[in-house]
Design an enzyme around this catalytic site. Structure first.
Site, PDB file in Angstrom:
ATOM      1  N   CYS A  42      40.425  49.231  55.640  1.00 58.50           N
ATOM      2  CA  CYS A  42      41.130  50.192  54.793  1.00 58.50           C
ATOM      3  C   CYS A  42      41.189  51.575  55.430  1.00 58.50           C
ATOM      4  CB  CYS A  42      40.469  50.266  53.420  1.00 58.50           C
ATOM      5  SG  CYS A  42      38.742  50.793  53.444  1.00 58.50           S
TER       6      CYS A  42
ATOM      7  N   ASP B 152      48.276  53.011  48.328  1.00 59.40           N
ATOM      8  CA  ASP B 152      47.211  52.234  48.951  1.00 59.40           C
ATOM      9  C   ASP B 152      47.814  51.188  49.888  1.00 59.40           C
ATOM     10  OD1 ASP B 152      44.943  50.940  49.707  1.00 59.40           O
ATOM     11  OD2 ASP B 152      44.224  50.509  47.692  1.00 59.40           O
TER      12      ASP B 152
ATOM     13  N   HIS C 208      36.008  52.232  49.684  1.00 64.89           N
ATOM     14  CA  HIS C 208      37.437  52.082  49.948  1.00 64.89           C
ATOM     15  C   HIS C 208      38.034  53.444  50.290  1.00 64.89           C
ATOM     16  CE1 HIS C 208      41.133  49.899  49.985  1.00 64.89           C
ATOM     17  NE2 HIS C 208      41.684  50.573  48.975  1.00 64.89           N
TER      18      HIS C 208
END
Length: 670
Positions: free
Chosen positions: A419, A479, A463
């Site tokens: 991520c 995202d 994250h």
């Protein structure tokens, strides 16, 4: 015991052994923060003292003791590097306790070491407050008390068993008073606080991000925080826990342009609000992070006073969270649309458009090309997400090492990352197109606790995502992980990397690794539930929580009433203890178990008409009993001889013999 070198131990071996075991237990809560050399030194010094007790070696002389002390203190000073806090001071205290073993020669030294170790148990609670550590501390203190009892009466038969029984009796007598005082004693805020933070790194997200940083953190199953909701749990895809904003990109690294001041180190209030949770509220129990930021869902606002909001929508504490913190937030479920007139100041535009002058040329060219087709920020962002969905980008916990131009390498060559990689590339592309953007670091997801009563967020839920500025909607979440690996956002990291098999691959003993096994999952949830309630209602039982509980009781207690009640409980306990002691003395109930049997025997004989005087010996009493009760004379004689052998014979009475006499006396009574 075999003696060597002409050494005869002065201290009872069993007493010293219990003291050493207690020291080892009380040292366990300190191991995760102590330098390895310090822990090894403490164990070695205690082991040295045990070898002396066995007669294998001698205690060091004065010159050698001074040399050892100087060497260890020098190591400590070099390791502390001029820092001073409760953490460094407690480390020095542990070192002093370890060195004390080389001076433990006499009974007086054991007394001194006993009180020092009791203080060490109290110091442990500064750093470890979980129920398991509390239990270890309690066992350690119990062993200290056992060693003290054995030290004072080493020759009593079964002295250890007798000491445990005596200790258990004291616990049963004092536990109700302790519980009542814990509940009702007024919980006042401290008049001062002391520094506890030394700047030492801890597990958890940090105030900077570079390729691979979060993927390393995702291999940890340590708990980050727990959340209890007043209403329904939010959907998994909506569990974005914002922590902090990263807005400066330099040398392939994202960090905060204006880092928040660390604040004066010390403790902060751990109260998390009063009363039951409303439908739109939630309580967070945060593990120690040694950082100032708090975690919250979008569109939240603080309810408890120990957390405050920042202009960028994040939340912070006044001081670093060096202990478990409980705070309460309120969430607006359906926020109104932002005004179309919202704008960014020139300073904020510069801040959220900052990029190095050089680096990642292919990404810059692609950003300009894409901008010619999509001028609107949201359209541009969706086009970028479409590229991630359509091309073979992979989400992996095993990302390759990135070269110097990491964004170029990820977008056009490697196409494998975690991520942090994709969030960095997305923010770079947005800024290269003139769209203000920033990276948000926090957690996404969370697994239900026992009976779905709360959520558990662990470090592998860490994250990173992006927020871009839209003149029409303000800050909008974007995202890229949701485009590349939607299962990560919908169900969690385990499912996202199931095919790769990299979930917690380095944590073989972690229960979370085997969460798909029903029994392991059930045991883990039960243990976590117990620890959670301990943290909320025992460790977190402070002023506001206490007043909340008192408000539910009849009488509407105030702090003054609680003070009077606590004083009454304490005074009443002393009165009951005094009356009990007076009654026992009046009845002359002895502490010696055999002597108690003697008292019962005398009373039995008196009840059967035997003339019993205070000067009668056991043999005399047995003869009188035989004259009065010929059929039972032999059994009374056996009882009398056993008593005489215990007090005047060479062989002490064993527990088996005592039980036999107790049964004999019971048969005589019947």
């Amino acid at each position: 015991m075999t003696k060597r070198h002409g050494i005869s131990p002065v201290l009872p071996t069993s007493a010293l052994l219990w003291l050493l075991i207690a020291f080892g237990l009380l040292l366990l809560p300190q191991l995760d923060r102590l330098p390895i050399w310090l822990s090894v030194s403490c164990v070695a010094l205690a082991g040295w003292r045990w070898l002396v007790q066995l007669g294998i070696i001698r205690l060091p002389g004065r010159i050698l003791r001074i040399a050892i002390m100087v060497a260890l203190i020098a190591f400590y000073v070099l390791g502390a590097r001029g820092q001073f806090s409760v953490e460094t001071a407690s480390s020095f205290f542990v070192l002093a306790v370890g060195m004390k073993w080389l001076e433990t020669r006499t009974t007086r030294d054991v007394y001194v070491l006993f009180f020092i170790l009791c203080y060490l148990a109290a110091v442990n609670f500064l750093f470890q407050q979980g129920i398991l550590w509390a239990l270890i501390n309690f066992i350690g203190i119990s062993l200290l008390l056992i060693s003290l009892q054995v030290l004072n009466a080493p020759d009593i038969p079964n002295s250890v068993a007798t000491s445990w029984r005596r200790l258990g009796g004291l616990l049963l007598k004092t536990l109700p008073v302790v519980v009542l005082l814990f509940i009702f004693f007024p919980r006042l805020s401290p008049l001062w606080s002391v520094p506890l933070v030394s700047g030492q790194a801890r597990t958890g997200i940090s105030d900077s991000m570079e390729p691979g940083s979060i993927s390393d953190l995702a291999q940890s199953s340590e708990r980050a925080f727990r959340v209890t909701f007043g209403g329904m749990l939010p959907e998994y895809r909506d569990r974005y826990w914002r922590g902090l904003i990263l807005d400066r990109f330099e040398n392939e690294r994202w960090e905060q342009a204006d880092k928040a001041m660390a604040g004066r180190p010390g403790r902060i209030s751990s109260d998390g609000g009063i009363g039951d949770l409303r439908e739109d509220e939630y309580d967070v129990l945060l593990e120690p992070t040694y950082q100032r930021w708090a975690f919250a869902l979008d569109n939240s606002s603080p309810v408890s006073a120990n957390v405050t909001g920042e202009p960028d929508g994040t939340f912070v504490f006044d001081r670093p969270a060096d202990t478990s913190i409980r705070y309460r937030m309120e969430r607006e479920e359906n926020p109104s649309q932002r005004s179309n007139e919202q704008t960014l100041s020139q300073a904020d535009q510069y801040r959220y458009l900052q990029l190095p002058r050089e680096g990642n040329p292919r990404a810059r060219d692609y950003a300009r090309k894409l901008l010619t087709e999509y001028q609107e920020p949201l359209d541009y962002a969706q086009a970028l997400m479409a590229r991630f969905r359509s091309q073979p980008y992979f989400y992996t916990l095993r990302p390759p090492a990135m070269p110097e131009d990491s964004v170029d390498a990820l977008l056009f060559d490697v196409k494998r990352g975690f991520c942090a990689h994709y969030a960095s590339a997305t923010a770079f592309m947005l800024r290269a197109a003139g769209i203000p953007s920033r990276i948000v670091i926090g957690y996404q997801g969370g697994s239900p606790g026992n009976n779905d009563e709360y959520l558990i967020i662990r470090q592998y839920d860490a994250h990173a995502w992006v927020e871009l500025w839209s003149p029409d909607r303000g800050w909008v979440r974007l995202d890229p992980t949701a485009a590349i690996a939607p299962q990560r956002i919908e169900s969690g990291l385990r499912d996202a990397v199931a095919e790769e098999g990299s979930f917690l691959e380095n944590e073989w003993i972690s229960p979370s690794r085997y969460g798909d096994v029903a029994l392991v999952r059930w045991l883990t949830l039960q243990a976590d539930s117990i620890n959670y309630e301990w943290q909320r209602w025992v460790v977190g039982y402070q002023g506001q929580t206490q007043m909340n509980l008192m408000s539910r009781l009849p009488g509407n207690f105030s702090l003054r009433d609680l003070g009077y009640l606590s004083a009454g409980l304490f005074g009443g306990s002393l009165l009951v203890a005094g009356l009990w002691t007076s009654w026992r003395q009046r009845r002359r109930v002895p502490n010696d178990p055999l002597e108690r049997l003697m008292v019962r025997w005398r009373r039995l004989l008196e009840a059967r008409g035997v003339d019993v005087t205070s000067s009668d010996t056991p043999i005399t009493l047995a003869r009188k009993a035989a004259d009065q009760m010929p059929a039972q004379g032999s059994r009374h004689a056996v009882f009398a001889r056993a008593v005489n052998n215990h007090y005047y014979g060479s062989a002490p009475l064993s527990r088996r013999d005592w039980l036999r006499l107790k049964r004999l006396l019971s048969s005589l009574t019947r």
